[in-house]
Structures are given as structure tokens and as C-alpha cells.
Design an enzyme around this catalytic site. Structure first.
Site, short mmCIF file in Angstrom:
data_model
loop_
_atom_site.label_atom_id
_atom_site.label_comp_id
_atom_site.label_asym_id
_atom_site.label_seq_id
_atom_site.Cartn_x
_atom_site.Cartn_y
_atom_site.Cartn_z
N GLY A 12 -19.56 -44.20 -8.47
CA GLY A 12 -19.06 -42.82 -8.50
C GLY A 12 -20.14 -41.84 -8.05
O GLY A 12 -21.30 -42.23 -7.82
N ASP A 13 -19.74 -40.59 -7.90
CA ASP A 13 -20.66 -39.50 -7.53
C ASP A 13 -21.33 -39.72 -6.18
O ASP A 13 -22.45 -39.27 -5.95
CB ASP A 13 -21.75 -39.31 -8.61
CG ASP A 13 -21.16 -39.27 -10.00
OD1 ASP A 13 -20.18 -38.54 -10.18
OD2 ASP A 13 -21.65 -39.98 -10.89
N GLU A 14 -20.65 -40.38 -5.27
CA GLU A 14 -21.25 -40.67 -3.96
C GLU A 14 -21.14 -39.51 -2.99
O GLU A 14 -21.69 -39.55 -1.89
CB GLU A 14 -20.59 -41.91 -3.33
CG GLU A 14 -20.70 -43.20 -4.12
CD GLU A 14 -19.49 -43.43 -5.00
OE1 GLU A 14 -18.71 -42.48 -5.18
OE2 GLU A 14 -19.32 -44.56 -5.50
N LYS A 16 -17.83 -38.11 -2.45
CA LYS A 16 -16.50 -38.31 -1.82
C LYS A 16 -15.78 -36.99 -1.58
O LYS A 16 -15.09 -36.83 -0.58
CB LYS A 16 -15.61 -39.20 -2.71
CG LYS A 16 -16.09 -40.63 -2.82
CD LYS A 16 -15.21 -41.43 -3.73
CE LYS A 16 -15.21 -40.97 -5.16
NZ LYS A 16 -16.49 -41.05 -5.86
N ALA A 39 -13.09 -37.49 -13.36
CA ALA A 39 -13.72 -37.29 -12.05
C ALA A 39 -14.21 -35.85 -11.92
O ALA A 39 -13.66 -34.95 -12.54
CB ALA A 39 -12.73 -37.59 -10.95
N GLY A 40 -15.21 -35.67 -11.11
CA GLY A 40 -15.66 -34.31 -10.79
C GLY A 40 -16.06 -34.29 -9.34
O GLY A 40 -17.07 -34.86 -8.96
N HIS A 41 -15.22 -33.68 -8.51
CA HIS A 41 -15.51 -33.66 -7.07
C HIS A 41 -16.05 -32.28 -6.69
O HIS A 41 -15.37 -31.28 -6.84
CB HIS A 41 -14.24 -33.99 -6.27
CG HIS A 41 -13.86 -35.43 -6.41
ND1 HIS A 41 -12.64 -35.93 -6.02
CD2 HIS A 41 -14.55 -36.48 -6.90
CE1 HIS A 41 -12.61 -37.23 -6.28
NE2 HIS A 41 -13.75 -37.58 -6.81
N GLN A 223 -14.23 -41.98 -8.74
CA GLN A 223 -15.21 -42.97 -9.22
C GLN A 223 -15.64 -43.89 -8.06
O GLN A 223 -15.66 -43.42 -6.93
CB GLN A 223 -14.66 -43.77 -10.42
CG GLN A 223 -14.51 -42.94 -11.68
CD GLN A 223 -13.17 -42.25 -11.81
OE1 GLN A 223 -12.15 -42.81 -11.47
NE2 GLN A 223 -13.16 -41.05 -12.34
N THR A 238 -14.39 -47.88 -15.52
CA THR A 238 -13.33 -46.99 -15.96
C THR A 238 -12.03 -47.81 -16.06
O THR A 238 -12.05 -49.03 -15.85
CB THR A 238 -13.20 -45.76 -15.02
OG1 THR A 238 -12.30 -44.82 -15.62
CG2 THR A 238 -12.71 -46.13 -13.62
N THR A 300 -18.85 -33.46 -14.26
CA THR A 300 -17.91 -33.37 -15.38
C THR A 300 -18.65 -33.20 -16.70
O THR A 300 -18.28 -32.38 -17.53
CB THR A 300 -17.02 -34.64 -15.42
OG1 THR A 300 -16.33 -34.71 -14.18
CG2 THR A 300 -16.01 -34.60 -16.56
N PRO A 304 -27.56 -36.30 -17.04
CA PRO A 304 -28.39 -36.75 -15.92
C PRO A 304 -27.94 -38.12 -15.45
O PRO A 304 -27.52 -38.96 -16.27
CB PRO A 304 -29.80 -36.83 -16.52
CG PRO A 304 -29.63 -36.76 -17.99
CD PRO A 304 -28.29 -36.18 -18.29
N LEU A 332 -28.83 -38.63 2.75
CA LEU A 332 -30.02 -39.24 3.35
C LEU A 332 -31.22 -38.29 3.18
O LEU A 332 -32.35 -38.73 2.94
CB LEU A 332 -29.77 -39.51 4.85
CG LEU A 332 -30.93 -40.16 5.58
CD1 LEU A 332 -31.20 -41.56 5.06
CD2 LEU A 332 -30.70 -40.20 7.09
N GLY A 415 -26.89 -33.06 4.14
CA GLY A 415 -27.02 -31.79 3.42
C GLY A 415 -25.69 -31.45 2.76
O GLY A 415 -24.69 -32.15 2.96
P1 IMP Z 1 -13.98 -43.13 -18.56
O1 IMP Z 1 -13.54 -43.16 -17.15
O2 IMP Z 1 -13.98 -41.76 -19.16
O3 IMP Z 1 -13.26 -44.14 -19.42
O4 IMP Z 1 -15.52 -43.59 -18.57
C1 IMP Z 1 -15.90 -44.92 -18.31
C2 IMP Z 1 -17.19 -44.97 -17.53
O5 IMP Z 1 -16.99 -44.49 -16.22
C3 IMP Z 1 -18.29 -44.11 -18.13
O6 IMP Z 1 -19.49 -44.78 -17.94
C4 IMP Z 1 -18.29 -42.88 -17.28
O7 IMP Z 1 -19.50 -42.21 -17.26
C5 IMP Z 1 -17.93 -43.47 -15.91
N1 IMP Z 1 -17.27 -42.52 -15.04
C6 IMP Z 1 -15.99 -42.10 -15.12
N2 IMP Z 1 -15.73 -41.20 -14.16
C7 IMP Z 1 -16.86 -41.07 -13.44
C8 IMP Z 1 -17.21 -40.30 -12.28
O8 IMP Z 1 -16.41 -39.55 -11.70
N3 IMP Z 1 -18.49 -40.45 -11.83
C9 IMP Z 1 -19.38 -41.29 -12.43
N4 IMP Z 1 -19.09 -42.00 -13.49
C10 IMP Z 1 -17.85 -41.91 -14.00
#
Ligand code: IMP
Length: 433
Positions: A12-14, A16, A39-41, A223, A238, A300, A304, A332, A415
């Protein structure tokens, strides 16, 4: 090339959201197919920052229809807040947002059930975002779930609330007496039903018709592959299928209708919180440097993120399970200052060398990365707009990264802004430029 799936190749957090924004300029539909408010986009457009949890990133384009697919789980207060924020910023959400009547609702009791619990002795704690994701998917599979369409049938909805609270009574510390809470929720949902009604549709028909008419449809994953409930580091994952297959089951579009699959990976790796396994974790000082430069704090949760080197073993796994056509590599520029950079090409476990990503997290935890090391470029890459603009050392790094991952790289982002990108695959231009 009308249908494109974008997923995450790591944990996740790539980036997207940013890539979806880049590739959705010519998309008629942008569809999210799994996950929920976990998720947090983050997307930055013309200096304005948008953080989206539920609504697809395409909403920033005024003429793009955005679909919340049946595979998603919806936390309604988060949804309404997001809608209001976007409306305040002048975006025509009412015109462009459509929600599947089959998507599941994260109920207030799901949030309570997702509060951290002490693990049984000897067990590792399952960390979650505490957004009620796991309990919502548990109820979906247990066939106790509440779907968006149910909200529009008051009697059915009341019955589901009653049955669920009765079933879960013992395991929730509810804010009210159970009977009282039933009444509160029935009233609350009646009001929410009125607010959501205008957005609800049979999105499977909508998407399939759009595809049949030759429209550009982009499927936006949340994710990443490492968090997929089947192919990730189970159970530290997840609760949904974050990989490309999820785009089919989470929307009702058959696999034969998917033309292109790309996955986004950072030029390094991150994982939220202290979660393991994370084989390529960097040593402390270096990790701190990369975290600050890459602003690696959760969109979200604000937590860190741990930082590590690019893991080509995980990337090869992502290439395979998603059937990837190409990789999009982001950030990069975050590596610009480093004197040396590394890519993990295999894992060593005792006298065994592993080339393939294992299912066993205990084994993965014991693995040592086998690195290839390269000189850094120590110059800025943010202004590069073609591969030739990159310093030679950065080109060498990118070429080897692609080779070890087993997929070509179609875009490199250097960037935060929309145009800070190098487009290597002109065939993706249907969507972008
Ligand atoms: P859940 O999705 O709330 O059940 O969390 C399960 C795991 O997935 C936890 O380690 C979260 O931190 C991770 N996770 C869920 N959504 C994200 C995301 O959007 N980015 C990074 N990690 C995530």
C-alpha cells in the site's frame, strides 16, 4: 485499450492515487473495487491537496463518472464528509458519483468490533486501521452483512439491525443499551438512506454497458499485493483481494473484458507501523532520512511508515499474481541524495536461497535479503521528463529494478505534481496525455 486495472505492488501507499489521477484524464469511468475507509489516496492538483478514502481519485476530473463498486465496504459518516468536502471545493460530486447497491455498509458496531484486542499469549497482534474493515468483510462472508441497497428498504434494514445487534450483543461494548441502540440506528439509517439514495445504482450494468460502448474504464485498487487476503503476508494483511482479480469480483466485470493491468511500486518499499514481515527494512538512520524526504506518514492514520529497500522478490510475486503488463515506479526522487542504493533480488534463509515470495510469514521473518548494490546519483531527478534526462546511475538502477522484477516499467514518477512523470509506454497515452 478501454479497460485498465491499477493495483499496488507492495504494502500500500505506493502512490496509486497520483497515478490514477494521471491516467484518468481520458477515462470515462473510474471504479474502486475493494477496501473501504482504510485507504487514503493523496492527490495534488495545481497545488491543491486531496485526500480521498472512499471516493475514487477520478472525482477530481469534472467529467469522469466515479463508481464505488460492490467489492467495497462503506463507512457512511466518512462518505458523507468526503462528499461535502468535495462539493465545497466546487466538484460536481452529485453528477459524477455512483454507488453499487451491492456494496457492503460498515455499521457503527463494526467499528467497535475492530478496536484493538490483546492477543492470546504467544500470538502476534493483528494491527488494523480500526475503520471496521475486518468485521464488515466477516459479516459479508458470513452472509449477515448490510448492503447499500438494503438501506433503501426500511423494513429489511430494521430487521437486519435488530438481528445483528442481537447476534453481536455479547461481543460489543455498545454506547447504549442494546434495545435503545436498535432504535437509534434505525433512525440514523433512515436519514442516511435519504442522503445516499440519489447515488445508488446497479453499477455492474453501468460499467459493463460503458465497456461495451468502448468507453475508457479505469479500475483503481487500494492497498497493495502484500496486503491481499490471499496473496499477501497473511494474516498480516487486509480483508479484501487487493490484486487484479478483485477488479472483476468487486465490480461484476468478467476477466475477458480487462485489457491492461499495471501495478504501482515505490522505488523503495514501505510498510505501515511496526508490522512485520518486512524483509528489506533499512537501518534506523537511513530509514529516518528516507521517511522524512518521502513524507512517509499514513494518509489515514498519520502513523509513520517503516522504510526499506526495493524488494524484487515481492515485485516478481506481484507481477505473477496480478498478471502485470507493466510496473509504474513512483518516488524515484526520494532516493536522489543517497550515496548508494540497493535492490533485494532474493531472500536467504539458513542455507536456502528463496527466489519466490513464500506463503509462510514465520519463514519470511527469518529471511535475510540478498542485495545488489548500486552507486547513487546524488543529483535531482525531479525535472526529468524522459528516460534520457535521468542521470546514468539512476537509469542503471531503474533498468536493473525492471529486470529483477520481471516486468517493464511504463511510468516513472519523480515528484508530487501531476506532470512530474516520465512516460515510457506511449500506449498508456489513451488514458493520460
Ligand atoms: P485493515 O485494512 O484496517 O483491516 O488493516 C489491516 C492492515 O492493513 C493494517 O496493517 C493496516 O495498516 C494495513 N492497511 C490497510 N489499508 C492500508 C493502506 O491504505 N495503506 C497501507 N496499509 C494499509
Amino acid at each position: 485499450m478501454p479497460t485498465l486495472v491499477i493495483v499496488g505492488a507492495q504494502w500500500g501507499d505506493e502512490g496509486k492515487g497520483r497515478i490514477t489521477d494521471l491516467l484518468s484524464r481520458n477515462a470515462h469511468l473510474v471504479v474502486r473495487f475493494q477496501g473501504g475507509a482504510n485507504a487514503g489516496h493523496t492527490v495534488v492538483v495545481e497545488g491543491e491537496k486531496y485526500i480521498l478514502h472512499l471516493i475514487p481519485s477520478g472525482i477530481i476530473h469534472a467529467d469522469t463518472t466515479c463508481v464505488i463498486g460492490n467489492g467495497m465496504v462503506l463507512d457512511l459518516p466518512t462518505l458523507f464528509k468526503e462528499i461535502e468536502d468535495l462539493k465545497e471545493r466546487g466538484l460536481p460530486v452529485e453528477k459524477n458519483l455512483v454507488i453499487s447497491d451491492r456494496a457492503h455498509v460498515t455499521m457503527p458496531y463494526h467499528r467497535l468490533l475492530d478496536m484493538p484486542k490483546e492477543p492470546r499469549s504467544g500470538q502476534r497482534k493483528l494491527v488494523t486501521t480500526q475503520r471496521g474493515i475486518r468485521p464488515t468483510y466477516v459479516d459479508k462472508v458470513a452472509r449477515l452483512g448490510v448492503r447499500v441497497g438494503d438501506m433503501l428498504c426500511p423494513d429489511l434494514m430494521a430487521e437486519k439491525i435488530r438481528t445483528n445487534l442481537h447476534e453481536k450483543g455479547g461481543s460489543i461494548e455498545s454506547p447504549q443499551e442494546a434495545d435503545e441502540w436498535v432504535d437509534v440506528l434505525i433512525c440514523e439509517f433512515a436519514e442516511w438512506a435519504d442522503r445516499i439514495r440519489r447515488y445508488v445504482a446497479n453499477t455492474t450494468v453501468l460499467i459493463n454497458r460503458a465497456i461495451d460502448e468502448g468507453k475508457n474504464v479505469l479500475f483503481e485498487g487500494a492497498q497493495g499485493t502484500g496486503l491481499d487476503v490471499d496473496f499477501g503476508t497473511y494474516p498480516f494483511v487486509t480483508s479484501s483481494n487487493t490484486t487484479a482479480g478483485g477488479a472483476c469480483t468487486g465490480t461484476g466485470v468478467g476477466p475477458s473484458k480487462i485489457d491492461r493491468v499495471v501495478a504501482v511500486a515505490k522505488a523503495y518499499a514501505t510498510r505501515v507501523g511496526d508490522e512485520r514481515p518486512f524483509p528489506t527494512l533499512m537501518p534506523d538512520g537511513l530509514e529516518q532520512q528516507v521517511r522524512e524526504k518521502g513524507n512517509e506518514y499514513g494518509a489515514t492514520t498519520g502513523r509513520p511508515r517503516r522504510c526499506g529497500w526495493y524488494d524484487a522478490v515481492l515485485a516478481r510475486h506481484a507481477v505473477m499474481v496480478n498478471g502485470l503488463h507493466s510496473l509504474v515506479v513512483t518516488k524515484l526522487d526520494v532516493l536522489d541524495d543517497l550515496p548508494t542504493v540497493k535492490v533485494c533480488r532474493a531472500y536467504r534463509c539458513g542455507d536456502q536461497t528463496l527466489e519466490d515470495f513464500p506463503a509462510d510469514v514465520e519463514l519470511l521473518d527469518k529471511c535475510e535479503p540478498v542485495y545488489e548494490e548500486f552507486p547513487g546519483w546524488q543529483t535531482t531527478t525531479s525535472n526529468a521528463r524522459s528516460f534520457e534526462d535521468l542521470p546514468e546511475a539512476a537509469r542503471r538502477y531503474m533498468n536493473r529494478l525492471a529486470e529483477l522484477s520481471g516486468a517493464p516499467v511504463s511510468i516513472i514518477s519523480v515528484g508530487q505534481s501531476r506532470n512530474d512523470a516520465i512516460m515510457l509506454d506511449p500506449s498508456l497515452e489513451t488514458y493520460a496525455f
